[in-house]
Design a protein around this motif. Sequence first.
Motif, mmCIF file in Angstrom:
data_model
loop_
_atom_site.group_PDB
_atom_site.id
_atom_site.type_symbol
_atom_site.label_atom_id
_atom_site.label_comp_id
_atom_site.label_asym_id
_atom_site.label_seq_id
_atom_site.Cartn_x
_atom_site.Cartn_y
_atom_site.Cartn_z
ATOM 1 N N LEU A 70 -33.633 48.674 25.530
ATOM 2 C CA LEU A 70 -33.993 49.995 25.008
ATOM 3 C C LEU A 70 -34.941 49.864 23.821
ATOM 4 N N SER A 71 -34.710 48.890 22.957
ATOM 5 C CA SER A 71 -35.572 48.696 21.792
ATOM 6 C C SER A 71 -37.012 48.433 22.223
ATOM 7 N N LEU A 95 -38.451 51.712 23.439
ATOM 8 C CA LEU A 95 -38.718 52.606 22.313
ATOM 9 C C LEU A 95 -40.008 52.210 21.599
ATOM 10 N N TYR A 150 -33.144 53.982 15.618
ATOM 11 C CA TYR A 150 -33.259 55.332 16.168
ATOM 12 C C TYR A 150 -31.897 56.009 16.280
ATOM 13 N N VAL A 151 -30.880 55.246 16.624
ATOM 14 C CA VAL A 151 -29.531 55.812 16.687
ATOM 15 C C VAL A 151 -29.098 56.292 15.308
ATOM 16 N N LEU A 194 -34.358 58.007 23.724
ATOM 17 C CA LEU A 194 -33.018 57.654 23.246
ATOM 18 C C LEU A 194 -31.989 58.671 23.725
ATOM 19 N N SER A 224 -33.555 50.087 18.556
ATOM 20 C CA SER A 224 -32.635 51.111 19.068
ATOM 21 C C SER A 224 -31.609 51.503 18.011
ATOM 22 N N SER A 230 -40.074 58.640 21.797
ATOM 23 C CA SER A 230 -39.000 57.701 21.473
ATOM 24 C C SER A 230 -37.663 58.422 21.319
ATOM 25 N N ARG A 231 -37.649 59.517 20.581
ATOM 26 C CA ARG A 231 -36.393 60.258 20.409
ATOM 27 C C ARG A 231 -35.921 60.833 21.741
#
Length: 202
Positions: free
Chosen positions: A26-27, A30, A95-96, A8, A92, A4-5
């Motif tokens: 993106l979500s 992820l 994670y950001v 991103l 997303s 996942s990282r």
Amino acid sequence: MTTSRDLLIVTMDDAAAGSTVDPDDLSLALAGAELVDLVGAGAITLDGERIVPGAATATGDRLLDRASSSVLRQEPYETVDHWLWRRGDTLSAEYVAALEADGDAVRPRHRWIPVRSDRLALVDSPARVHAAERWASGDPVLSLLAVAAGVPARPTDTADRVTDEVTVTVVDAVNQAVTELEARRQRRKIEKDAFDNIWRAP
């Protein structure tokens, strides 16, 4: 480092080069990446489309641990599709925020504008190096999920040769969810345009 990282970071690097990835798409990707990593960590298994919980396992990554703790443990177990929509809701942004909190991305200040920018910029960090190396190697899981999120496919990608059942199941579900999300956007646009036309009519 988790898929996942890495995903991103790859999408942020791609955006810096001029491409755009929708945060909702993106979500979903992820959330799919989390499933792949949770299977790899032994925290879950897939029984067809069902997510079967395993023993509680610390992965060493707080977001992946949060994902593991959110796995439904009552039968009938959750489907991959349901997980993507439930877990992938605004993922997303989560994670950001984690990337910024860890110092792997910053909001630059310019000398002539002393206020921080709203746009995050990746820094040269071990996380970025790891993601870039994995991306450059043509890692099939990362490549397939990146394409599903909206990153253009590369001629050197080997993702079409993936036969791992877990990866195929998850990526197919992500692609279907992204397609469904786009269909919803189109329906909303059509409805909005129709509504606007009613008000503009003489």
